[in-house]
Design an enzyme around this catalytic site. Structure first.
Site, short mmCIF file in Angstrom:
data_model
loop_
_atom_site.label_atom_id
_atom_site.label_comp_id
_atom_site.label_asym_id
_atom_site.label_seq_id
_atom_site.Cartn_x
_atom_site.Cartn_y
_atom_site.Cartn_z
CE LYS A 50 28.77 22.72 -18.25
NZ LYS A 50 30.09 23.20 -17.78
N GLY B 142 48.61 16.53 -17.89
CA GLY B 142 47.94 17.31 -18.94
C GLY B 142 48.49 18.71 -19.02
N GLY C 233 47.91 21.10 -21.46
CA GLY C 233 47.20 21.85 -22.50
C GLY C 233 47.18 23.32 -22.14
CG HIS C 234 44.20 25.89 -23.83
ND1 HIS C 234 43.57 24.88 -24.49
CD2 HIS C 234 44.51 26.81 -24.76
CE1 HIS C 234 43.48 25.17 -25.77
NE2 HIS C 234 44.05 26.34 -25.97
CB VAL C 235 44.82 25.05 -17.31
CG1 VAL C 235 45.14 25.48 -15.88
CG2 VAL C 235 43.47 25.61 -17.73
P1 NAD Z 1 43.13 21.32 -22.83
O1 NAD Z 1 42.30 20.44 -23.69
O2 NAD Z 1 43.78 22.52 -23.42
O3 NAD Z 1 44.29 20.45 -22.14
C1 NAD Z 1 44.11 19.15 -21.66
C2 NAD Z 1 45.41 18.38 -21.95
O4 NAD Z 1 45.32 17.12 -21.32
C3 NAD Z 1 45.66 18.14 -23.44
O5 NAD Z 1 46.98 18.53 -23.75
C4 NAD Z 1 45.47 16.62 -23.57
O6 NAD Z 1 46.31 16.06 -24.56
C5 NAD Z 1 45.86 16.15 -22.19
N1 NAD Z 1 45.34 14.83 -21.81
C6 NAD Z 1 44.15 14.25 -22.11
N2 NAD Z 1 44.05 13.05 -21.54
C7 NAD Z 1 45.18 12.85 -20.84
C8 NAD Z 1 45.67 11.80 -20.03
N3 NAD Z 1 44.95 10.70 -19.81
N4 NAD Z 1 46.89 11.94 -19.47
C9 NAD Z 1 47.63 13.05 -19.68
N5 NAD Z 1 47.21 14.07 -20.45
C10 NAD Z 1 46.00 13.98 -21.02
O7 NAD Z 1 42.17 21.74 -21.60
P2 NAD Z 1 42.39 22.94 -20.57
O8 NAD Z 1 41.61 24.13 -21.03
O9 NAD Z 1 43.82 23.10 -20.24
O10 NAD Z 1 41.62 22.37 -19.28
C11 NAD Z 1 42.16 21.31 -18.52
C12 NAD Z 1 41.17 20.92 -17.44
O11 NAD Z 1 40.89 22.03 -16.59
C13 NAD Z 1 39.79 20.46 -17.94
O12 NAD Z 1 39.32 19.46 -17.08
C14 NAD Z 1 38.95 21.69 -17.82
O13 NAD Z 1 37.58 21.37 -17.67
C15 NAD Z 1 39.50 22.30 -16.56
N6 NAD Z 1 39.31 23.76 -16.46
C16 NAD Z 1 39.83 24.57 -17.40
C17 NAD Z 1 39.67 25.95 -17.28
C18 NAD Z 1 40.27 26.89 -18.30
O14 NAD Z 1 40.41 28.08 -18.00
N7 NAD Z 1 40.64 26.43 -19.49
C19 NAD Z 1 38.98 26.49 -16.19
C20 NAD Z 1 38.47 25.62 -15.22
C21 NAD Z 1 38.64 24.26 -15.37
#
Ligand code: NAD
Length: 376
Positions: free
Chosen positions: A81, A182, A184-186
């Site tokens: 990291k 949440g 977002g992306h995932v």
């Molecule tokens: P992202 O930023 O695209 O989505 C996160 C979403 O959560 C956003 O829409 C945000 O508005 C919302 N959010 C924030 N605080 C909140 C709350 N208190 N209540 C409800 N919603 C809230 O992130 P992502 O890429 O979708 O990743 C989500 C999580 O998964 C993160 O913890 C990330 O570390 C983990 N993760 C992601 C990936 C990946 O492929 N992107 C892989 C492994 C782990």
């Protein structure tokens, strides 16, 4: 006083590199936790830390977590990291600062492979990649794996099938109720996959318009962020922030299981046992969300999105093994997943270190000189 080398010795970190570059103002720390199974991989986090101690603690903890994640996912890579200490998260980083970071990564000769993490932008990664080849997740046009989130979502659904089999003896998602914190992306991809599989979906997001758009697209329901953790459902999927389950929130859950993408969902290890006591089945986060690094690993052999998806489906078997081990040892699932990852490190990695110029598992004995096959 606990020193950095105390922690390294206790937790098994191989190397911690402090980086400062006066002309550009770069201050960073790179931690290589383990290269026993191959070069270490992990994201670069750009973050405003209250102190350097906080940054060091973060990078040591996160690099170790990456070792366990890669080991549990059956990948031939270790955990690392990097954190870049910044004053203003919104100010764009200078080209010179990012190039200096690129040099620091390059000097490790492949022992640390960088990926995108919190606070990093595509521009940051592109500029670092101008200096060093040891950067993953680059543009798909350059042979990179691009956005990992669709593959991560497929992996979470696979983990959910294992959860349902463990709970009810049948993995089908049809007719199940899943609450997603949440979207977002995932979380957004996850909502669509679940709905397509016949599950009903309840969502909440700190961005209400986003929650509504996803709910509209999948015929789901929106609740506010204050209540999503208390929705009565089969599966709660934390897909926002880490640390959402602590003594208070865990004691209020109305779900039968927790299975989501967020990293470090439990505020500390005791929550693993608390959930087990409350008979809420916890699917360990670092097993459920491994689709992201599984996606990156496909770059090394010539990226194929279909193959990455297929590999992410394998998380169903991995999660099934975790639950079986937990039952066998009468431990909570988080402890079982950690034990499973450590057992692989001991058996396959014992005492090994990856050094620059060594082969990687995918190079057929040849020295690892580049991360992606040459594009003609
Ligand atoms: P992202 O930023 O695209 O989505 C996160 C979403 O959560 C956003 O829409 C945000 O508005 C919302 N959010 C924030 N605080 C909140 C709350 N208190 N209540 C409800 N919603 C809230 O992130 P992502 O890429 O979708 O990743 C989500 C999580 O998964 C993160 O913890 C990330 O570390 C983990 N993760 C992601 C990936 C990946 O492929 N992107 C892989 C492994 C782990």
């Amino acid at each position: 006083v606990t020193t950095v080398t105390d922690v390294m010795a206790a937790r098994g970190h191989e190397q911690v590199v402090f980086v400062a570059d006066a002309p550009t103002g770069l201050r960073a720390v790179i931690a290589v936790h383990s290269t026993a199974l191959g070069p270490s991989l992990g994201g670069i986090r750009f973050w405003t830390y209250r102190s350097e101690d906080d940054a060091v603690r973060d990078v040591l903890r996160l690099s170790e977590a990456m070792t366990l994640k890669a080991a549990a996912a059956g990948l031939h890579q270790g955990g690392g990291k990097a954190v870049v200490l910044i004053d203003d998260p919104d100010a764009p980083r200078t080209v010179e600062l990012l190039h200096a970071m690129g040099r620091a990564i390059d000097e490790l000769g492949g022992r640390y492979l960088a990926a995108e993490d919190v606070g990093a932008t595509t521009r940051d990664m592109d500029l670092i990649a101008e200096i060093t080849p040891w950067v993953t997740g680059v543009d798909p046009a350059a042979g990179g794996s691009g956005d990992p989130s669709p593959v991560t979502a497929v992996g979470v659904v696979a983990a959910m099938r294992a959860v349902l089999r463990e709970l009810d003896g049948a993995p089908g998602l049809a007719g199940r109720r899943v609450a997603i914190q949440g979207v977002g992306h995932v979380g957004g991809h996850l909502a669509r996959l679940l709905s397509a599989a016949g599950a009903s979906v309840v969502v909440a997001d700190a961005n209400p318009a986003r929650a509504q758009a996803v709910a509209d697209a999948v015929g789901g329901e929106v609740v506010d962020t204050a209540t999503i953790l208390e929705v009565e459902c089969d599966i709660l999927a934390p897909c926002a922030l880490g640390g959402v389950l602590d003594d208070l929130t865990a004691s209020r859950l109305q779900c039968r299981s927790v299975c989501g993408a967020a990293n470090n969902q439990l505020s500390d290890d005791t929550i693993d046992d608390l959930l087990a006591t409350r008979q809420v089945l916890y699917a360990p986060d670092f097993v459920a969300n491994a689709g992201g690094i599984i996606n990156i690993a496909e770059e090394f052999v010539g990226y194929s999105h279909d193959r990455a998806l297929e590999r992410a489906e394998g998380i169903e078997q991995t999660m099934t093994r975790v639950f079986a081990l937990a039952r066998e040892r009468s431990t909570a699932p988080g402890a079982a997943a950690t034990a499973m990852a450590r057992a692989r490190l001991d058996a396959e990695g014992a005492g090994r270190r990856w050094r620059p110029g060594d082969p990687a598992a995918w190079t057929g004995g040849a020295p690892l000189q580049r991360l992606r096959p040459a594009t003609s």
